[in-house]
Structures are given as structure tokens and as C-alpha cells.
Design an enzyme around this catalytic site. Sequence first.
Site, PDB file in Angstrom:
ATOM      1  N   ASP A  91       0.840  -1.215   0.000  1.00  0.00           N
ATOM      2  CA  ASP A  91       0.000   0.000   0.000  1.00  0.00           C
ATOM      3  C   ASP A  91       0.862   1.248   0.000  1.00  0.00           C
ATOM      4  O   ASP A  91       1.245   1.728   1.046  1.00  0.00           O
ATOM      5  CB  ASP A  91      -0.916  -0.029   1.219  1.00  0.00           C
ATOM      6  N   ASP A 138      -4.679   0.587  -6.306  1.00  0.00           N
ATOM      7  CA  ASP A 138      -4.282   0.812  -4.915  1.00  0.00           C
ATOM      8  C   ASP A 138      -4.303  -0.547  -4.218  1.00  0.00           C
ATOM      9  O   ASP A 138      -5.383  -1.080  -3.932  1.00  0.00           O
ATOM     10  CB  ASP A 138      -5.265   1.800  -4.265  1.00  0.00           C
ATOM     11  N   GLU A 157      -2.729  10.576  -0.380  1.00  0.00           N
ATOM     12  CA  GLU A 157      -3.942   9.748  -0.328  1.00  0.00           C
ATOM     13  C   GLU A 157      -4.259   9.357   1.096  1.00  0.00           C
ATOM     14  O   GLU A 157      -5.412   9.339   1.519  1.00  0.00           O
ATOM     15  CB  GLU A 157      -3.767   8.483  -1.186  1.00  0.00           C
ATOM     16  N   GLU A 158      -3.196   9.028   1.836  1.00  0.00           N
ATOM     17  CA  GLU A 158      -3.382   8.446   3.165  1.00  0.00           C
ATOM     18  C   GLU A 158      -3.905   9.449   4.196  1.00  0.00           C
ATOM     19  O   GLU A 158      -4.305   9.052   5.275  1.00  0.00           O
ATOM     20  CB  GLU A 158      -2.076   7.814   3.664  1.00  0.00           C
ATOM     21  N   HIS A 215      -1.209  -1.057   6.634  1.00  0.00           N
ATOM     22  CA  HIS A 215      -0.909   0.128   7.451  1.00  0.00           C
ATOM     23  C   HIS A 215      -0.035  -0.215   8.659  1.00  0.00           C
ATOM     24  O   HIS A 215      -0.186   0.385   9.730  1.00  0.00           O
ATOM     25  CB  HIS A 215      -2.193   0.843   7.889  1.00  0.00           C
TER      26      HIS A 215
HETATM   27  N1  PHE Z   1      -7.305   3.439   0.059  1.00  0.00           N
HETATM   28  C1  PHE Z   1      -6.958   2.490   1.107  1.00  0.00           C
HETATM   29  C2  PHE Z   1      -5.619   2.865   1.643  1.00  0.00           C
HETATM   30  O1  PHE Z   1      -4.802   3.434   0.965  1.00  0.00           O
HETATM   31  C3  PHE Z   1      -6.855   1.102   0.606  1.00  0.00           C
HETATM   32  C4  PHE Z   1      -8.099   0.616   0.001  1.00  0.00           C
HETATM   33  C5  PHE Z   1      -8.216   0.636  -1.348  1.00  0.00           C
HETATM   34  C6  PHE Z   1      -9.101   0.138   0.784  1.00  0.00           C
HETATM   35  C7  PHE Z   1      -9.377   0.198  -1.931  1.00  0.00           C
HETATM   36  C8  PHE Z   1     -10.275  -0.313   0.229  1.00  0.00           C
HETATM   37  C9  PHE Z   1     -10.406  -0.274  -1.125  1.00  0.00           C
HETATM   38  O2  PHE Z   1      -5.324   2.598   2.744  1.00  0.00           O
HETATM   39 ZN    ZN Z   2      -3.404   2.965   2.909  1.00  0.00          ZN
HETATM   40 ZN    ZN Z   3      -3.740   2.678  -0.487  1.00  0.00          ZN
END
Ligand code: PHE
Ligand code: ZN
Ligand code: ZN
Length: 281
Positions: free
Chosen positions: A96, A159, A130-131, A251
Site C-alpha cells: 500500500d 491501490d 492519499e493516506e 498500514h
Molecule cells: N485506500 C486504502 C488505503 O490506501 C486502501 C483501500 C483501497 C481500501 C481500496 C479499500 C479499497 O489505505
Molecule cells: Zn493505505
Molecule cells: Zn492505499
Amino acid sequence: APDIPVADVQAHLAELQRIAAANGGNRAHGQPGYLAALEYLRSALDAAGFVTTLQEFEANGTGYNLIADWPGGDENAVMMFGGHADSVRVGPGINDNGSGSAGLLEVALAVAEQDLAPAKHLRFAWWGAEEIGLVGSTHYVESLPADELAKISGYLNFDMIGSPNAGYFVYSSSGQPDGSATFEQMLNDHYAAAGVPTEPIQIGGRSDHAAFADAGIPTGGVFTGAEGTKTPAQAEKWGGTAGDAFDPCYHSPCDTTDNIDATALDRNSDAIAAAVWTLTA
Ligand code: PHE
Ligand code: ZN
Ligand code: ZN
Ligand code: CA
Ligand code: ZN
């Protein structure tokens, strides 16, 4: 579309991990590892012949989106492919979203190697922040004038594409404001031809496609799962471990190069290539 060599994608992941380690252990928004990682992506794209732009924004510190345009194609029909390049602060963020970042980079390099001449204009994006709330992609969409926004035919988001206990989820177009049935079908056809069963997923607003969807642009994407748990039926069809999270290191500090299923990374990098070749033709 070319078969993307997974070893090349893995080499990018190793480099992203090395960059994090050399910069306090992460690639998070506002931290030195973020810009160092973006510089790695940008120099590879520049050398391959992309026209790259860093878009700066403010969000509790300065953030950056990296945009890479492949010259040519119809500027009135722009197909975009992207994912976030930032990690959380606790670790290097290799699944991620090193995984999506690296897969997108390797597909972009394949575009250059094959000197692809798509009918549509092809644009890749690596989003910042994004986070901390989808800030970079939202800033990009909101900063585009209406006439430029109207030229974007679609956006596909990547992602988390190498989860160690992977599922193969395709963003569902139903119940999503501007989910594209065309993109969903194209991706499902690709995986079916590769012998990989998929499931639709209602991804909601959890990643960088959200701002595009809100602006009325058709969106789609693929995802191998985060904190959710794999069911016995899913383990039956995809392998892996029922009762475990798709990504037990989501995470967490352990989201390293060890936290990647190479088969999933390979299949999904190949799917990005298929989407680029098919949807820009
Ligand atoms: N966007 C979330 C993240 O970066 C990950 C995620 C992507 C969760 C798609 C659900 C669906 O932590
Ligand atoms: Zn994330
Ligand atoms: Zn992500
Ligand atoms: Ca491959
Ligand atoms: Zn390569």
C-alpha cells in the site's frame, strides 16, 4: 498488450523500500521519503520519453502529484491510469501502495519500449497525500478547468495489487456513482482469459478514483484486499488462507517487500497493461 515482467516490478518495489529505509523508514506525505520516491519514478519516466509534471498542493505540508503524459493521441479523449505514491508513516508501504505505483511505472516503461501509438491520449498519475484523505487526487480533479475535465474519458485506479493473501477484486460499476460497466467488463474479460476468477467489490470512496467519480468521469480499478478477511469460499478459488486478512500488514511496519504475493503482483501488472492497451486503442 505485453506480458509485464514481474521481476522488473519487484525491482521497483525493492528500490521504494530502500528509499524509505534511507529516509526515516517511510514514504509518507510531507516526509523526505515521499519526494525521494517520486524522484525515482519521475527520472525513469523522463528517461523513457514521458512528459512529466509535478503538481504541488498544500495539505498540512506541501504535497505533490506526479503526472506523466505520453505524447500523442487525441487530446480530447484522455485515458488516465493512476494510484497513490504515498505511504502511511509507520512503514515503507510496499503493498500500500508501492505495488500499484510500481506496476503503473513498469507498464509506462513498456508503453515506451513498444513505442505505443494509442488513438486516445494516455496519462499516468501518482497521487500524493492519499493516506491523509485522498488529498492529491482531489486537488487534481478540482484544479482542472471544466473543459479539461470534460476531455478525460476515464480513470482506472490501482491501490494495493499485491496483497500477500490476495483476492482479485474488480471495482463494481453498480452502486458506484460513475463506475464504468465497460471498464469492469474489460478487466473481467482479461482475468477470465488468464484463468483468474474475480469478484466485484463496492469500493465506495476509499481511494483516488473517488474525486473522478464525483466529477462524473467513468472509473474502475482492481484491488487485492486490505484488512478484510478471506472467506473459505475465497480461499477455495484463489488459494491463500481462510480466516486471515488479505493483507495482515495493512498500514503496519511489516508492509515490506516480504508482504507481497508475486503471483498477484504479476497478474495485476499484466492487467494494467491490458487495460492501457485496450482502453486507449
Ligand atoms: N485506500 C486504502 C488505503 O490506501 C486502501 C483501500 C483501497 C481500501 C481500496 C479499500 C479499497 O489505505
Ligand atoms: Zn493505505
Ligand atoms: Zn492505499
Ligand atoms: Ca507478467
Ligand atoms: Zn522492464
